[in-house]
Design an enzyme around this catalytic site. Structure first.
Site, short mmCIF file in Angstrom:
data_model
loop_
_atom_site.label_atom_id
_atom_site.label_comp_id
_atom_site.label_asym_id
_atom_site.label_seq_id
_atom_site.Cartn_x
_atom_site.Cartn_y
_atom_site.Cartn_z
N HIS A 1 -9.62 -51.70 26.76
CA HIS A 1 -8.57 -52.84 27.16
C HIS A 1 -8.94 -54.03 26.40
O HIS A 1 -7.82 -54.68 25.80
CB HIS A 1 -8.73 -52.94 28.60
CG HIS A 1 -8.21 -54.40 29.18
ND1 HIS A 1 -8.76 -55.37 29.40
CD2 HIS A 1 -6.86 -54.72 29.24
CE1 HIS A 1 -8.03 -56.67 29.62
NE2 HIS A 1 -6.69 -55.84 29.73
N GLU B 1 -7.22 -53.54 23.04
CA GLU B 1 -5.65 -53.65 23.24
C GLU B 1 -5.24 -55.19 23.09
O GLU B 1 -4.34 -55.74 22.32
CB GLU B 1 -5.23 -53.29 24.87
CG GLU B 1 -3.83 -53.56 25.09
CD GLU B 1 -3.63 -53.93 26.51
OE1 GLU B 1 -3.11 -55.09 26.61
OE2 GLU B 1 -4.18 -53.33 27.46
N HIS B 2 -6.24 -55.99 23.77
CA HIS B 2 -5.87 -57.45 23.59
C HIS B 2 -6.03 -57.82 22.04
O HIS B 2 -4.92 -58.49 21.47
CB HIS B 2 -6.93 -58.30 24.32
CG HIS B 2 -6.63 -58.59 25.75
ND1 HIS B 2 -6.59 -59.82 26.35
CD2 HIS B 2 -6.22 -57.63 26.57
CE1 HIS B 2 -5.89 -59.59 27.55
NE2 HIS B 2 -5.97 -58.30 27.68
N GLU C 1 -9.13 -62.57 33.04
CA GLU C 1 -8.44 -61.46 33.70
C GLU C 1 -8.88 -60.64 34.92
O GLU C 1 -8.25 -60.41 35.81
CB GLU C 1 -7.68 -60.55 32.44
CG GLU C 1 -6.87 -59.54 33.03
CD GLU C 1 -6.22 -58.55 31.95
OE1 GLU C 1 -6.49 -58.99 30.65
OE2 GLU C 1 -5.48 -57.83 32.26
#
Lengths: 432, 451
Positions: B70, B73-74, B150
């Protein structure tokens, strides 16, 4: 997800693309007006009904009555109880959604073309002849109370409530249309019947349909569907008087990340400067775009995952609101950056380059909203409620492009009030 | 009004012709370097959804590096050798489009919604960041703060999400599905640039990617553009099969008690380890999908709602969920919110009795037919959302299913018998392979919502 998809508080500029959609203005034999887009390629129809009024219509001491009433429409009618109704609906593969907002209530239906008559006959039973029987009332009341109870310990819900009380004074907007545990507990069947007569009235109705249906069929369908609803609804509320004291208000709540809402006065949807203000917000904190707030608070400083701002032209109040969430030890920094950016934009305005980028984004993104029958039906009903003409779908991008640098920077100076920007923070923020 | 009869035969014929239309407007091919391409034509508007899916997700992470899939992904939105940090999204915006990405246990996907005539530019940029990602240590450090916020927002601020992590960790005794996609906080705090680039170089390659383009396009144009932009990229020959540590025999039921003052409504959660959809073998997953609809699908007519909310006032809410779209073993989950004054123990006993009764009685034929009618209709409604169709194909291919599996799914569901549903329920709903959680505020763990 890289970005949290921001949820707009109010569907304001949800309007449309160029030529692709051909809107017909339809009037039924009985006089019901509707907008229609024929889309015969898939054999189903999306029908959207909206009644002006919503939770704001709740009588004194009856907060939550409209919301509970809408929740009961599908819970029994005539000799069908809730389960018989659901089985009939599912056997038709139809779906009906009944939603309450502060300013309106909505009915969203989706049905297969081949089942049109049966699907509408069933929906009519729910809208015109709901039984509101006591067993259903108690069951749905418990569901609403459960939801109210859960919202007592949700930092976002707490922030919304605190914000409402602070800003809206004695207007219905100040409290939640779901009602409180106390008010919902005391609602009676009579209150629900009264809420039904107040809210679902023909003089408050807006209709759109998109899908595999002709204008003639739609007209006949609407007369059959809605005949028997009251002609006139309950009186609508007055304009709210808003208070923005410019302070940062903290509500202590034990949770690791503080949630902040912030707001100042906004602008009416029909103001000649509305598009300038809308672009200004896009540059400041609009979604799907490298806004100043996103760049300064998230990209440069890593202070949050999500931050955004929105113009919120409600029916009886206009606000410019934003939201951000940061760890308790960092929220003070995030708020400080937001205040600085607000002041900077008010005094310095935007550059020609920023304005051009925002216009390109907004005009390009506009047609992408028209991506399903249901989405188009919602857009069309929203346009009618804002008193926009069908031609708006083709002229909207021209209005965006017509905004000049002088205009947007004048609006920045006139509209932005850094001293009025008021924060509500829920959490255990350090240094606030 | 009494029972309304549905013209089943008509609906069936309609669904069949719609399914046929769906097949006709879906085209697939594979580039020479192994990149799969799916094109879904929908010419109702001039827009499209462009998606690049990578067959890698959180469950493929190295031990101790949870969250790296993840986090990467950022970081894919930072720069490349040709583009500055942030330029990718800025370019999409400047072309009137929107972009985003998401990471699951099994895949990572990047997408843009944009006018159809901008496809070439989107493919060019996606090809660029598939192999030429660049980032600075400063960008990595700042973005790590973003993913920690997040996690704060999605998990730390939500006691329900916190419990869900604990439950998954208990359900999966050996498989990495027990580790959250966003990562455990203490491991996220240690993630760095080297971790991200190592993961990137191993998994981001054309032979590990699927391009899905849906909207106002034709397959030949997509092929030409895909060959131009992705064609020159070299495949990674070292990519092996996706083999993760699997579950041992689960012999002991697990029971969890979780309390948090932010829980205002006590509830019960029960998850069972369950089989997933497999290529060419989707029947058991189809039976479980119907089982979930029958037991807890509709809030009014489902079996559990009938038994626990209508026949008795044991619960104010009941529900089930089952997601067969998974590379490895998935889960079948029950949730129950007890009524006022009903304890979690009482509610659990009533739920278990209802499940046992359902297995003994078998599905009501009328209920099963009604649910199948909705499945038939869902084929028609699904045609309305181009992006949902793109998601359906992308996710399926990313977990090893084929286009044929996607198109056979609804017919398979419609073909399932009542006996198969009961057999699936018996096989899966075995408490030795389950986790049960009692979630309360900690103030009064024995009572329901009284007082």
């Amino acid at each position: 997800m890289k970005y949290l998809i921001a949820i707009c508080l109010v569907a304001f500029s949800t309007l449309r693309a160029a030529a692709a959609v051909d809107i017909q203005e339809v009037e039924s034999p009985g006089g019901i007006k509707a907008w229609l887009v024929e889309e015969p390629s898939i054999p189903f129809v999306a029908l959207e009904l909206r009644f002006l009024g919503g939770g704001n219509l709740d009588a004194e001491g009856k907060r939550g009555a409209t919301n509970l009433m809408m929740g009961l429409l599908e819970e029994g009618t005539g000799d069908m109880d809730a389960r018989a109704f659901a089985k009939a609906r599912d056997s038709l593969a139809a779906s009906y959604r009944f939603d309450t907002g502060a300013d309106d209530v909505s009915v969203s239906a989706r049905f297969l073309t081949e089942n049109t008559d049966e699907s509408m006959a069933l929906l009519r039973q729910a809208l015109v002849n709901p039984s509101f029987d006591e067993a259903a009332l108690e069951r749905v009341r418990q569901q609403v109370l459960t939801s109210i109870r859960s919202s007592q310990t949700d930092p976002n819900d707490i922030a919304s409530r605190e914000f409402g009380m602070l800003v809206y004074g004695d207007h219905p907007y100040a409290t939640e249309y779901e009602g409180t545990a106390e008010s919902v507990a005391t609602l009676t069947r009579d209150d629900i019947v009264a809420a039904h007569e107040n809210a679902l009235a023909m003089d408050r109705l807006y209709v759109s349909a998109v899908g595999d249906i002709s204008a003639e069929e739609l007209g006949a369908l609407l007369d059959d569907l809605l005949a028997g609803l009251p002609e006139a609804g309950a009186p609508l509320p007055n304009e709210a008087t808003l208070t923005f004291d410019g302070e940062t208000h903290v509500t202590p709540f034990e949770t690791p990340q503080s949630v902040a809402l912030f707001a100042q006065p906004g602008m009416k949807r029909d103001d000649p400067d509305y598009f300038a203000a809308y672009i200004l917000n896009q540059i400041l904190g609009g979604s799907g775009f490298d806004s100043r707030l996103m760049t300064e608070v998230r990209e440069k400083r890593g202070l949050t995952y999500g931050i955004g701002s929105y113009l919120v032209p409600r029916d009886y109040a206009e606000l410019w609101v934003g939201q951000v969430a940061s760890g308790n030890d960092r929220i003070a920094d995030a708020i400080s950056v937001v205040r600085d950016e607000w002041a900077k934009l008010a005094s310095e305005g935007v550059s020609q380059e920023e304005l051009d980028q925002a216009k390109t984004y907004m005009t390009g993104a506009y047609p992408l909203r028209f991506d399903s029958n249901a989405a188009i039906a919602q857009i069309l009903v929203g346009m009618q409620m804002q008193d926009l003409p069908t031609s708006y779908v083709t002229s909207r991008n021209d209005m965006v492009n017509a905004v000049t640098l002088e205009q947007i920077n004048r609006v920045a100076r006139e509209l932005m009030q850094p001293d009025a920007l008021t924060f509500v923070v829920v959490g255990q923020p350090a240094g606030l | 009004m009494r029972a309304i009869l549905t013209p089943f035969s008509l609906t069936l014929a309609l669904a069949a012709s719609t399914a046929l239309a769906q097949r006709e407007d879906v085209t697939t091919f594979t580039l020479e370097n192994g990149m799969d391409v799916v094109v879904i034509e929908d010419h109702r508007s001039q827009a499209l959804t462009n998606m690049v899916w990578y067959r890698v997700g959180a469950a493929d992470e190295p031990a101790g590096k949870s969250g790296i899939a993840h986090f990467l992904e950022h970081l894919m939105f930072k720069g490349t050798d040709d583009m500055a940090a942030g330029e990718f999204s800025a370019t999409v915006s400047a072309n009137g489009g929107t972009d985003n990405a998401f990471t699951s246990q099994d895949y990572t996907a990047y997408y843009q919604d944009v006018a159809a005539d901008r496809l070439d530019l989107m493919l060019k940029m996606e090809a660029d960041r598939m192999v030429d990602l660049r980032m600075t240590e400063q960008e990595v450090t700042t973005e790590r703060d973003v993913i920690l916020e997040e996690r704060n927002m999605r998990v730390e601020n939500s006691p329900q999400a916190l419990f869900s992590e604990q439950s998954d960790a208990a359900l999966y005794m050996n498989h990495p599905y027990g580790i959250p996609v966003i990562g455990w906080r203490q491991e996220m705090e240690g993630l760095n640039q080297e971790d991200a680039l190592t993961f990137y170089k191993e998994y981001y390659a054309p032979n590990n990617a699927i391009l899905v383009v849906a909207g106002d396009v034709n397959p030949e144009d997509v092929r030409t553009m895909a060959e131009e932009h992705f064609g020159p990229l070299a495949p990674n020959p070292d990519l092996g099969p996706r083999v993760r540590p699997q579950e041992p025999p689960q012999l002991a039921e697990r029971r969890l008690k979780f309390s948090d003052p932010r829980i205002s409504q006590p509830y019960l959660l029960r998850s069972y380890l369950a089989p997933e959809r497999n290529a060419g073998d989707q029947r058991e997953a189809a039976a479980l999908t119907l089982l979930s609809s029958l037991l807890g699908g509709d809030s009014t007519t489902s079996y559990l709602a009938t038994k626990l909310q209508f026949d008795t006032q044991t619960a104010v809410y009941t529900g089930t969920s089952y997601a067969g779209m998974s590379l490895d073993k998935t889960k079948f989950t029950f949730v129950l919110v007890p009524a006022d004054g009903v304890s979690l123990e009482e509610a659990e006993a009533a739920m278990d009795q209802a499940i046992a009764d359902f297995i003994a009685e078998g599905p009501d034929p009328e209920d099963l037919e009604r649910i199948k009618t909705q499945f038939r209709a869902s084929e028609i409604y699904a045609m309305d959302s181009t992006s949902s169709r793109a998601n359906r194909y992308g996710a399926a291919l990313a977990i090893g299913l084929t286009v044929e599996d996607v198109q056979q799914w609804t017919p398979t569901v419609l073909d399932i018998t009542a006996e198969e549903i009961v057999e699936a329920a018996k096989a899966v709903l075995d408490r030795r392979r389950s986790v049960t959680g009692y979630i309360t505020s900690g103030m009064d763990t024995d009572k329901g919502t009284e007082g």
